[in-house]
Design a protein around this motif. Structure first.
Motif, PDB file in Angstrom:
ATOM      1  N   LYS A   2      -7.574  -2.194 -14.146  1.00 38.92           N
ATOM      2  CA  LYS A   2      -6.232  -1.655 -14.294  1.00 38.92           C
ATOM      3  C   LYS A   2      -5.606  -1.418 -12.915  1.00 38.92           C
ATOM      4  O   LYS A   2      -4.460  -1.743 -12.668  1.00 38.92           O
ATOM      5  CB  LYS A   2      -6.347  -0.324 -15.024  1.00 38.92           C
ATOM      6  N   ALA A   6      -2.353  -2.993 -11.185  1.00 42.89           N
ATOM      7  CA  ALA A   6      -1.270  -2.137 -10.700  1.00 42.89           C
ATOM      8  C   ALA A   6      -0.900  -2.528  -9.276  1.00 42.89           C
ATOM      9  O   ALA A   6       0.269  -2.649  -8.921  1.00 42.89           O
ATOM     10  CB  ALA A   6      -1.715  -0.681 -10.731  1.00 42.89           C
ATOM     11  N   ARG A   7      -1.941  -2.748  -8.510  1.00 49.14           N
ATOM     12  CA  ARG A   7      -1.704  -3.064  -7.118  1.00 49.14           C
ATOM     13  C   ARG A   7      -1.011  -4.416  -6.973  1.00 49.14           C
ATOM     14  O   ARG A   7      -0.127  -4.584  -6.178  1.00 49.14           O
ATOM     15  CB  ARG A   7      -3.031  -3.059  -6.363  1.00 49.14           C
ATOM     16  N   TYR A  10       2.507  -4.201  -7.856  1.00 52.16           N
ATOM     17  CA  TYR A  10       3.172  -3.401  -6.842  1.00 52.16           C
ATOM     18  C   TYR A  10       3.382  -4.226  -5.564  1.00 52.16           C
ATOM     19  O   TYR A  10       4.450  -4.213  -4.966  1.00 52.16           O
ATOM     20  CB  TYR A  10       2.289  -2.177  -6.607  1.00 52.16           C
ATOM     21  N   LYS A  13       6.512  -6.370  -5.278  1.00 53.40           N
ATOM     22  CA  LYS A  13       7.842  -5.803  -5.095  1.00 53.40           C
ATOM     23  C   LYS A  13       8.030  -5.026  -3.787  1.00 53.40           C
ATOM     24  O   LYS A  13       9.130  -4.851  -3.324  1.00 53.40           O
ATOM     25  CB  LYS A  13       8.166  -4.880  -6.278  1.00 53.40           C
ATOM     26  N   HIS A  14       6.939  -4.512  -3.267  1.00 54.36           N
ATOM     27  CA  HIS A  14       7.111  -3.571  -2.158  1.00 54.36           C
ATOM     28  C   HIS A  14       6.351  -3.986  -0.912  1.00 54.36           C
ATOM     29  O   HIS A  14       5.446  -4.774  -0.952  1.00 54.36           O
ATOM     30  CB  HIS A  14       6.650  -2.189  -2.598  1.00 54.36           C
ATOM     31  N   ARG A  15       6.700  -3.352   0.174  1.00 53.23           N
ATOM     32  CA  ARG A  15       6.071  -3.725   1.431  1.00 53.23           C
ATOM     33  C   ARG A  15       5.299  -2.578   2.070  1.00 53.23           C
ATOM     34  O   ARG A  15       4.399  -2.787   2.845  1.00 53.23           O
ATOM     35  CB  ARG A  15       7.146  -4.157   2.434  1.00 53.23           C
ATOM     36  N   VAL A  16       5.666  -1.377   1.736  1.00 59.79           N
ATOM     37  CA  VAL A  16       5.220  -0.219   2.491  1.00 59.79           C
ATOM     38  C   VAL A  16       3.711  -0.108   2.697  1.00 59.79           C
ATOM     39  O   VAL A  16       3.258   0.275   3.754  1.00 59.79           O
ATOM     40  CB  VAL A  16       5.750   1.082   1.834  1.00 59.79           C
ATOM     41  N   THR A  40       3.971   4.912   8.309  1.00 64.09           N
ATOM     42  CA  THR A  40       4.179   4.889   6.858  1.00 64.09           C
ATOM     43  C   THR A  40       2.920   4.514   6.097  1.00 64.09           C
ATOM     44  O   THR A  40       2.631   5.067   5.032  1.00 64.09           O
ATOM     45  CB  THR A  40       5.275   3.869   6.503  1.00 64.09           C
ATOM     46  N   SER A  44       1.093   6.383   2.968  1.00 66.05           N
ATOM     47  CA  SER A  44       0.788   5.686   1.714  1.00 66.05           C
ATOM     48  C   SER A  44      -0.680   5.822   1.330  1.00 66.05           C
ATOM     49  O   SER A  44      -1.011   5.967   0.159  1.00 66.05           O
ATOM     50  CB  SER A  44       1.118   4.198   1.814  1.00 66.05           C
ATOM     51  N   VAL A  47      -1.176   9.150  -0.167  1.00 64.11           N
ATOM     52  CA  VAL A  47      -0.664   9.149  -1.538  1.00 64.11           C
ATOM     53  C   VAL A  47      -1.687   8.506  -2.467  1.00 64.11           C
ATOM     54  O   VAL A  47      -2.047   9.050  -3.507  1.00 64.11           O
ATOM     55  CB  VAL A  47       0.676   8.383  -1.639  1.00 64.11           C
ATOM     56  N   ARG A  48      -2.187   7.360  -2.038  1.00 68.08           N
ATOM     57  CA  ARG A  48      -3.125   6.637  -2.890  1.00 68.08           C
ATOM     58  C   ARG A  48      -4.398   7.446  -3.130  1.00 68.08           C
ATOM     59  O   ARG A  48      -4.963   7.428  -4.203  1.00 68.08           O
ATOM     60  CB  ARG A  48      -3.445   5.274  -2.262  1.00 68.08           C
TER      61      ARG A  48
ATOM     62  N   ALA B  61      -0.513   2.383 -14.352  1.00 70.85           N
ATOM     63  CA  ALA B  61       0.133   1.451 -13.426  1.00 70.85           C
ATOM     64  C   ALA B  61       1.641   1.685 -13.306  1.00 70.85           C
ATOM     65  O   ALA B  61       2.192   1.666 -12.211  1.00 70.85           O
ATOM     66  CB  ALA B  61      -0.150   0.022 -13.881  1.00 70.85           C
ATOM     67  N   ASP B  62       2.285   1.933 -14.440  1.00 65.53           N
ATOM     68  CA  ASP B  62       3.747   2.109 -14.391  1.00 65.53           C
ATOM     69  C   ASP B  62       4.125   3.380 -13.632  1.00 65.53           C
ATOM     70  O   ASP B  62       5.087   3.402 -12.874  1.00 65.53           O
ATOM     71  CB  ASP B  62       4.346   2.104 -15.811  1.00 65.53           C
ATOM     72  N   GLU B  64       2.383   4.760 -11.251  1.00 66.27           N
ATOM     73  CA  GLU B  64       2.150   4.540  -9.831  1.00 66.27           C
ATOM     74  C   GLU B  64       3.262   3.698  -9.207  1.00 66.27           C
ATOM     75  O   GLU B  64       3.744   4.002  -8.116  1.00 66.27           O
ATOM     76  CB  GLU B  64       0.804   3.863  -9.570  1.00 66.27           C
ATOM     77  N   SER B  65       3.680   2.666  -9.896  1.00 68.01           N
ATOM     78  CA  SER B  65       4.676   1.822  -9.252  1.00 68.01           C
ATOM     79  C   SER B  65       6.026   2.534  -9.122  1.00 68.01           C
ATOM     80  O   SER B  65       6.735   2.356  -8.141  1.00 68.01           O
ATOM     81  CB  SER B  65       4.796   0.460  -9.946  1.00 68.01           C
ATOM     82  N   LEU B  67       6.287   5.765  -8.652  1.00 70.94           N
ATOM     83  CA  LEU B  67       6.069   6.697  -7.539  1.00 70.94           C
ATOM     84  C   LEU B  67       6.265   5.981  -6.203  1.00 70.94           C
ATOM     85  O   LEU B  67       6.971   6.464  -5.316  1.00 70.94           O
ATOM     86  CB  LEU B  67       4.651   7.282  -7.610  1.00 70.94           C
ATOM     87  N   MET B  68       5.638   4.816  -6.078  1.00 74.91           N
ATOM     88  CA  MET B  68       5.734   4.076  -4.824  1.00 74.91           C
ATOM     89  C   MET B  68       7.176   3.652  -4.529  1.00 74.91           C
ATOM     90  O   MET B  68       7.630   3.708  -3.398  1.00 74.91           O
ATOM     91  CB  MET B  68       4.801   2.864  -4.856  1.00 74.91           C
ATOM     92  N   LEU B  71       9.091   6.663  -3.323  1.00 69.76           N
ATOM     93  CA  LEU B  71       8.718   7.033  -1.960  1.00 69.76           C
ATOM     94  C   LEU B  71       9.275   6.054  -0.937  1.00 69.76           C
ATOM     95  O   LEU B  71       9.735   6.440   0.134  1.00 69.76           O
ATOM     96  CB  LEU B  71       7.191   7.092  -1.831  1.00 69.76           C
ATOM     97  N   GLU B  72       9.236   4.799  -1.305  1.00 74.38           N
ATOM     98  CA  GLU B  72       9.747   3.786  -0.389  1.00 74.38           C
ATOM     99  C   GLU B  72      11.232   4.014  -0.092  1.00 74.38           C
ATOM    100  O   GLU B  72      11.679   3.910   1.040  1.00 74.38           O
ATOM    101  CB  GLU B  72       9.539   2.406  -1.002  1.00 74.38           C
ATOM    102  N   ILE B  75      11.477   7.000   2.201  1.00 83.44           N
ATOM    103  CA  ILE B  75      11.089   6.672   3.568  1.00 83.44           C
ATOM    104  C   ILE B  75      12.175   5.860   4.256  1.00 83.44           C
ATOM    105  O   ILE B  75      12.543   6.130   5.407  1.00 83.44           O
ATOM    106  CB  ILE B  75       9.735   5.912   3.567  1.00 83.44           C
ATOM    107  N   GLN B  79      14.218   6.896   7.620  1.00 85.39           N
ATOM    108  CA  GLN B  79      14.174   6.071   8.815  1.00 85.39           C
ATOM    109  C   GLN B  79      15.563   5.668   9.314  1.00 85.39           C
ATOM    110  O   GLN B  79      15.748   5.373  10.482  1.00 85.39           O
ATOM    111  CB  GLN B  79      13.306   4.825   8.566  1.00 85.39           C
TER     112      GLN B  79
END
Ligand SMILES: [Zn+2]
Lengths: 223, 81
Positions: A2, A6-7, A10, A13-16, A40, A44, A47-48, B61-62, B64-65, B67-68, B71-72, B75, B79
């Motif tokens: 799972k 999720a990762r 994730y 979509k994201h870079r952070v 950053t 992160s 957070v993780r 998963a939902d 967490e995503s 949340l991220m 936060l992004e 941030i 910045q």
């Protein structure tokens, strides 16, 4: 599994969080230092490390998934915003737990329900620790239930506690914070934490006894 | 002699093993003589154990995503300042 999914979702979509994998072994204090310097990826990683525990804690205290998700986000937002106020004399985790508990209790206060939520210090902490039902349990009583049933039983037992008892129990016995850390997080004295913990444990014990008492004792109890 | 009330008062510390040997010996003597307190101590210990072994703290998963993502955003906003 799972988590990997999720990762992956994730990452699309994201870079952070890119540099995360190289930070997993780094100790908390170092991550906090880096995060304060604007790293950053270090934030992160923090957070993780703690998102799961914070979410679980918020779910236990608020007893509501949506509220718990709000609390989770607010907690890390606040932590990020106020990182420069974190003194480093306690653990980072204790610091964010404190934020999370405060946010959770605030949610409870705001939620409009007919039952009043008492969070104040007026809760009687006297000696009237009631023990109404005394029945021995079977060997591994939890084995009699499916994972899901057990989750429901444990969850509803916690839900029946007063919010502050709930918080003390979850911090001490689920999150395994020390008595002193729990006191710090909740702004209570050590004796207050101890007396609430005792009551919470005894109340849960009593609720679970209904489900877990030895089969033979069952007949007895209703005769 | 220790009463049941005394025993209950020390129960948490007894289960957490944060009491000195002398008091521990007294409490243990009490439960060999008092079946009620024995059951209470035993079932309270099991209660704690069951909760400790409870579900892991993995996050959906939902959740967490979201949340991220939040936060992004935060941030990025910081910045820019
Ligand atoms: Zn007794």
């Amino acid at each position: 599994m799972k988590e990997a999914a999720a990762r992956a979702g994730y990452d699309g979509k994201h870079r952070v969080q890119m540099a995360v994998s190289s930070l997993t072994g780094i100790d908390e204090a170092e991550l906090v230092t880096q995060a304060r310097e604007g790293e950053t990826a270090a934030f992160s990683e923090l957070v993780r490390r703690y998102e799961g525990k914070i979410f679980r804690l918020a779910q236990h205290v608020t007893q509501n998934r949506e509220d718990a998700e709000d609390v989770l986000q607010e907690t890390f937002m606040k932590a990020y915003e106020h990182l420069d106020q974190f003194k480093g004399d306690s653990k980072f985790y204790t610091w964010i737990v404190r934020i999370a508990v405060n946010q959770s209790l605030m949610k409870l206060r705001r939620r409009k329900t007919d039952k009043t939520v008492s969070l104040d210090e007026t809760i009687d902490t006297g000696e009237d620790t009631v023990v109404r039902e005394v029945a021995a349990w079977g060997e591994d009583p939890e084995q009699r239930f499916s994972r899901e049933e057990l989750g429901d039983i444990l969850g509803s037992a916690i839900e029946s506690l007063e919010p502050l008892y709930r918080s003390v129990f979850v911090l001490r016995d689920v999150d395994e914070l020390s008595t002193e850390e729990t006191a710090e997080v909740l702004g209570l004295s050590v004796p207050a934490v101890k007396s609430r913990l005792l009551r919470a444990r005894l109340q849960l014990r009593e609720r679970l006894t209904r489900f877990f008492k030895r089969k033979g004792d069952d007949a007895f109890a209703y005769m | 002699m220790l009463t049941c009330k005394d025993f209950l008062g020390e129960l948490s510390d007894y289960l957490d093993e944060t009491i000195d040997a002398e008091l521990r010996a007294k409490l243990e003597r009490h439960i060999t003589e008092c079946p009620n307190c024995w059951v209470i101590a035993d079932t309270t210990r099991k209660t704690i154990k069951i909760y400790k072994g409870m579900e892991s703290c993995s996050i959906p998963a939902d959740v967490e995503s979201r949340l991220m993502a939040a936060l992004e955003k935060k941030i990025a906003a910081k910045q820019q300042k």
